[in-house]
Design a protein around this motif. Structure first.
Motif, mmCIF file in Angstrom:
data_model
loop_
_atom_site.group_PDB
_atom_site.id
_atom_site.type_symbol
_atom_site.label_atom_id
_atom_site.label_comp_id
_atom_site.label_asym_id
_atom_site.label_seq_id
_atom_site.Cartn_x
_atom_site.Cartn_y
_atom_site.Cartn_z
ATOM 1 N N PRO A 156 -1.142 11.541 -0.518
ATOM 2 C CA PRO A 156 0.030 11.246 0.307
ATOM 3 C C PRO A 156 1.084 10.461 -0.484
ATOM 4 C CG PRO A 156 -1.694 9.666 0.787
ATOM 5 C CD PRO A 156 -2.261 10.620 -0.238
ATOM 6 N N ASP A 157 2.311 10.528 -0.012
ATOM 7 C CA ASP A 157 3.370 9.713 -0.609
ATOM 8 C C ASP A 157 3.430 8.347 0.053
ATOM 9 O OD1 ASP A 157 4.031 11.814 -2.204
ATOM 10 O OD2 ASP A 157 5.486 12.635 -0.767
ATOM 11 N N TYR A 158 2.955 8.287 1.290
ATOM 12 C CA TYR A 158 2.990 7.025 2.037
ATOM 13 C C TYR A 158 1.616 6.795 2.656
ATOM 14 C CZ TYR A 158 7.901 8.242 1.769
ATOM 15 O OH TYR A 158 9.128 8.615 1.314
ATOM 16 N N LEU A 159 1.258 5.532 2.758
ATOM 17 C CA LEU A 159 -0.025 5.214 3.371
ATOM 18 C C LEU A 159 0.195 4.119 4.408
ATOM 19 C CD1 LEU A 159 -2.764 6.379 3.014
ATOM 20 C CD2 LEU A 159 -3.191 4.832 1.113
ATOM 21 N N LEU A 160 -0.251 4.400 5.641
ATOM 22 C CA LEU A 160 -0.110 3.425 6.721
ATOM 23 C C LEU A 160 -1.477 2.812 7.004
ATOM 24 C CD1 LEU A 160 1.969 5.680 9.174
ATOM 25 C CD2 LEU A 160 2.818 4.256 7.301
ATOM 26 N N PHE A 161 -1.522 1.503 7.114
ATOM 27 C CA PHE A 161 -2.789 0.822 7.410
ATOM 28 C C PHE A 161 -2.638 0.073 8.728
ATOM 29 C CE2 PHE A 161 -5.040 1.026 3.304
ATOM 30 C CZ PHE A 161 -4.012 1.412 2.457
ATOM 31 N N ASP A 162 -3.532 0.318 9.675
ATOM 32 C CA ASP A 162 -3.493 -0.439 10.927
ATOM 33 C C ASP A 162 -4.661 -1.416 10.966
ATOM 34 O OD1 ASP A 162 -3.003 -1.439 13.398
ATOM 35 O OD2 ASP A 162 -3.151 0.465 14.472
ATOM 36 N N GLU A 163 -4.395 -2.636 10.633
ATOM 37 C CA GLU A 163 -5.421 -3.684 10.596
ATOM 38 C C GLU A 163 -6.707 -3.211 9.927
ATOM 39 O OE1 GLU A 163 -5.920 -6.145 13.922
ATOM 40 O OE2 GLU A 163 -4.021 -5.574 14.851
ATOM 41 N N PRO A 164 -6.591 -2.861 8.648
ATOM 42 C CA PRO A 164 -7.742 -2.250 7.970
ATOM 43 C C PRO A 164 -8.938 -3.189 7.798
ATOM 44 C CG PRO A 164 -6.005 -2.766 6.411
ATOM 45 C CD PRO A 164 -5.425 -2.972 7.778
ATOM 46 N N THR A 165 -8.714 -4.491 7.917
ATOM 47 C CA THR A 165 -9.855 -5.404 7.690
ATOM 48 C C THR A 165 -10.277 -6.139 8.961
ATOM 49 O OG1 THR A 165 -8.339 -7.180 7.027
ATOM 50 C CG2 THR A 165 -9.236 -5.817 5.278
ATOM 51 N N SER A 166 -9.627 -5.827 10.088
ATOM 52 C CA SER A 166 -9.895 -6.614 11.303
ATOM 53 C C SER A 166 -11.270 -6.369 11.894
ATOM 54 C CB SER A 166 -8.844 -6.309 12.372
ATOM 55 O OG SER A 166 -7.598 -6.762 11.924
ATOM 56 N N VAL A 173 -14.164 -8.328 3.678
ATOM 57 C CA VAL A 173 -12.708 -8.188 3.696
ATOM 58 C C VAL A 173 -12.160 -8.031 2.284
ATOM 59 C CG1 VAL A 173 -10.564 -9.403 4.202
ATOM 60 C CG2 VAL A 173 -12.408 -9.386 5.887
ATOM 61 N N LYS A 174 -12.709 -8.827 1.367
ATOM 62 C CA LYS A 174 -12.137 -8.858 0.018
ATOM 63 C C LYS A 174 -12.238 -7.500 -0.686
ATOM 64 C CE LYS A 174 -12.169 -11.420 -4.323
ATOM 65 N NZ LYS A 174 -12.403 -10.258 -5.176
ATOM 66 N N GLU A 175 -13.400 -6.840 -0.544
ATOM 67 C CA GLU A 175 -13.574 -5.575 -1.264
ATOM 68 C C GLU A 175 -12.547 -4.545 -0.821
ATOM 69 O OE1 GLU A 175 -17.632 -5.255 0.157
ATOM 70 O OE2 GLU A 175 -17.189 -3.300 1.083
ATOM 71 N N VAL A 176 -12.145 -4.606 0.473
ATOM 72 C CA VAL A 176 -11.139 -3.668 0.964
ATOM 73 C C VAL A 176 -9.744 -4.083 0.496
ATOM 74 C CG1 VAL A 176 -10.046 -2.737 3.031
ATOM 75 C CG2 VAL A 176 -12.533 -2.929 2.916
ATOM 76 N N LEU A 177 -9.461 -5.375 0.592
ATOM 77 C CA LEU A 177 -8.148 -5.851 0.140
ATOM 78 C C LEU A 177 -7.958 -5.584 -1.357
ATOM 79 C CD1 LEU A 177 -7.680 -9.221 2.071
ATOM 80 C CD2 LEU A 177 -6.723 -6.962 2.583
ATOM 81 N N ASP A 178 -9.036 -5.724 -2.121
ATOM 82 C CA ASP A 178 -8.945 -5.445 -3.560
ATOM 83 C C ASP A 178 -8.498 -4.009 -3.821
ATOM 84 O OD1 ASP A 178 -9.589 -7.976 -4.277
ATOM 85 O OD2 ASP A 178 -11.711 -7.561 -4.723
ATOM 86 N N HIS A 195 -3.493 -9.046 9.734
ATOM 87 C CA HIS A 195 -3.557 -10.472 10.064
ATOM 88 C C HIS A 195 -3.934 -11.277 8.829
ATOM 89 C CE1 HIS A 195 -2.824 -9.872 14.245
ATOM 90 N NE2 HIS A 195 -3.844 -9.047 14.388
ATOM 91 N N GLU A 196 -4.040 -10.603 7.684
ATOM 92 C CA GLU A 196 -4.377 -11.285 6.431
ATOM 93 C C GLU A 196 -3.102 -11.815 5.801
ATOM 94 O OE1 GLU A 196 -7.329 -11.921 5.190
ATOM 95 O OE2 GLU A 196 -8.372 -10.873 6.821
ATOM 96 N N MET A 197 -2.750 -13.062 6.155
ATOM 97 C CA MET A 197 -1.479 -13.597 5.674
ATOM 98 C C MET A 197 -1.488 -13.760 4.155
ATOM 99 S SD MET A 197 0.276 -13.656 8.284
ATOM 100 C CE MET A 197 -0.405 -12.934 9.752
#
Ligand SMILES: Nc1ncnc2c1ncn2[C@@H]1O[C@H](COP(=O)(O)OP(=O)(O)OP(=O)(O)O)[C@@H](O)[C@H]1O
Ligand SMILES: [Mg+2]
Lengths: 241, 221
Positions: A156-166, A173-178, A195-197
């Motif tokens: 894809p050219d764009y990727l939308l994430f809806d609260e991927p770690t909630s 959480v870290k492995e996904v954020l990485d 919500h990951e500020m």
């Protein structure tokens, strides 16, 4: 580029998005934050055509997607990938099949090409050894990494994430954020409801603050986090930081 | 005359009765396949966005659920030939009635299965650009079927048992053959017990096969 113009969305009499306008430039990472029920998910879902806007326009690479037919809708969805809070992997398919299904079916890739791409992506998210596993055998963090790889398999050219770690246990959480940071570094255009500020601060080029269906602030992260302009943003930040 | 001599009297007819099991199974299988195909189509109509198709599918279902099966069978076998001017074989009448009837019940089962699939699966497939038909075939129905396997197995077993009413239109199934032998010998208990036992074992075997199949299908969970 994704451009949203005066977007309105109502469910019945409940107006969930009120006059939303925003731009996401190629290569940008945009963090969308705000209290629960402010319409963040609905906004992403409108961009991805999972919801039909009540009013307003959404342009993706200069194509107005609010007046689109079915065939072009599929083209747009190829361009815009989506990662959900609850992963939504296909439970009856192996990890590898999850990654190869849509490229073969939708992009008419050969099985071989698709497997090759999937192998590389699994390596990239650190899950090569899980290729033959079924999703039920994976931890939450692993599931989400597979879901990201599945979206990437469509190139894809764009990727939308809806609260991927909630929905994840804290230690995952870290492995996904990485993985997401890595994507950002590679120049992927991303819109991330989160919500990951810490993540927003470090990775985003732009923070969008939403409340009650409206965009109240758009600012670079350092400015938004140190000098929020509206009271509601101040309140919100006090609660989450 | 005691029971044992009764059995020995009809001993030579026992294989004839037992072989009726093939007719019974044939009707059940052909009807089940017909019912399955119809059931999938009807359930897709019911959950689809085209209102008129949904209404028609609901109407179809209510007709087959709202009238006795034996009446449906009688109409198909005795009444339709008068209408269309062609005779219809008893076997064909049987599989048409049972297939169409089963389709009505199957469509409800499959619909409930589709509704039980997580909405996120539709969205994930949609977000990947998977077209509706492929999404249903490859993503939604396989998961739905897995959820409703016990109900579908149940429907098949009911179908197998209920197929005994085809004896009323002269199909030589397990039931009818027992009646024929009984009438020929004016002896009811032994032949009916033979078919009784065969039905019972048939259903037990189908139940066990169904369980094994379910277990196989649930391997990915
Ligand atoms: N399909 C729907 N039908 C009716 N109302 C809906 C629907 N989807 C969302 N809403 C309503 O729209 C409003 C915004 O929901 P949305 O999920 O976009 O908020 P959000 O910002 O993503 O919240 P959260 O942080 O809890 O995920 C809520 O009041 C919600 O009840
Ligand atoms: Mg949300």
């Amino acid at each position: 580029m994704i451009k949203v113009e005066q977007l309105h969305k109502s469910f019945g009499t409940n107006e969930v998005l009120k006059d939303i306008s925003l731009e996401i430039k190629k290569g940008d990472v945009v963090a969308i934050i705000g209290p629960s029920g402010s319409g963040k998910s609905t906004l992403l879902r409108c961009i991805n055509l999972l919801e039909t806007p009540t009013q307003g326009n959404i342009f993706i690479d200069d194509q107005n997607v609010t007046t689109i037919n079915n065939r072009n809708m599929i083209k747009i969805r190829e361009k815009v990938g989506m990662v959900f809070q609850h992963f939504h992997l296909f439970p009856h398919k192996t990890v590898l099949e999850n990654l190869t299904y849509a490229p073969v079916k939708v992009k008419n890739k050969t099985k071989q090409e698709a497997v090759q791409i999937a192998d590389e992506l699994l390596k990239r998210v650190g899950l090569s050894e899980k290729a033959e596993a079924y999703p039920s055998r994976l931890s939450g963090g692993q599931k989400q990494r597979v879901a990201i790889a599945r979206a990437l398999a469509m190139e894809p050219d764009y990727l939308l994430f809806d609260e991927p770690t909630s929905a994840l246990d804290p230690e995952m959480v870290k492995e996904v954020l990485d993985v997401m940071m890595d994507l950002a570094k590679q120049g992927m255009t991303m819109a991330v409801v989160t919500h990951e500020m810490g993540f927003a601060r470090m990775v985003a080029d732009k923070v969008i603050f939403m409340d009650k269906g409206q965009i109240l602030e758009v600012a670079p992260p350092e400015e938004f986090f140190s000098h929020p302009k509206t009271d509601r943003a101040k309140d919100f930040l006090e609660k989450v930081l | 005359m005691n029971i044992f001599s009764g059995f020995s009297l009809i001993a030579h007819s026992i294989p004839y009765i037992v072989n009726g099991v093939w007719t019974t199974l044939e009707i059940a299988l052909v009807s089940a396949v017909t019912g399955m195909v119809l059931g999938i189509l009807l359930s897709l109509c019911k959950i689809g966005r085209i209102k008129i198709l949904a209404l028609l599918a609901d109407f179809y279902t209510s007709i087959f659920r709202g009238t006795p099966l034996i009446l449906q069978l009688t109409i198909v076998y005795f009444a339709t030939p008068q209408l269309i001017g062609y005779d219809i074989s008893a076997f064909l009448a049987a599989v048409i009635t049972f297939g169409f009837n089963s389709g009505a019940y199957m469509s409800e089962i499959i619909r409930s299965g589709i509704n039980a699939v997580d909405k996120g699966q539709f969205e994930a497939a949609g977000a990947l650009g998977v077209p509706y038909g492929a999404m249903m075939k490859d993503i939604i129905l396989p998961q739905a079927v897995k959820k409703i396997l016990p109900a579908m197995m149940n429907e098949f077993i009911t179908l197998t048992k209920e197929s005994a009413i085809v004896s009323t239109i002269g199909v030589l199934d397990l039931m009818r053959r027992a009646q024929v032998v009984a009438a020929e010998n004016s002896l009811y208990f032994p032949p009916l017990i033979v078919s009784f036992v065969v039905y019972y074992f048939l259903i037990m075997i189908l139940t066990i096969l169904g369980r094994l199949f379910e277990r196989r299908m649930s391997r990915s969970d």
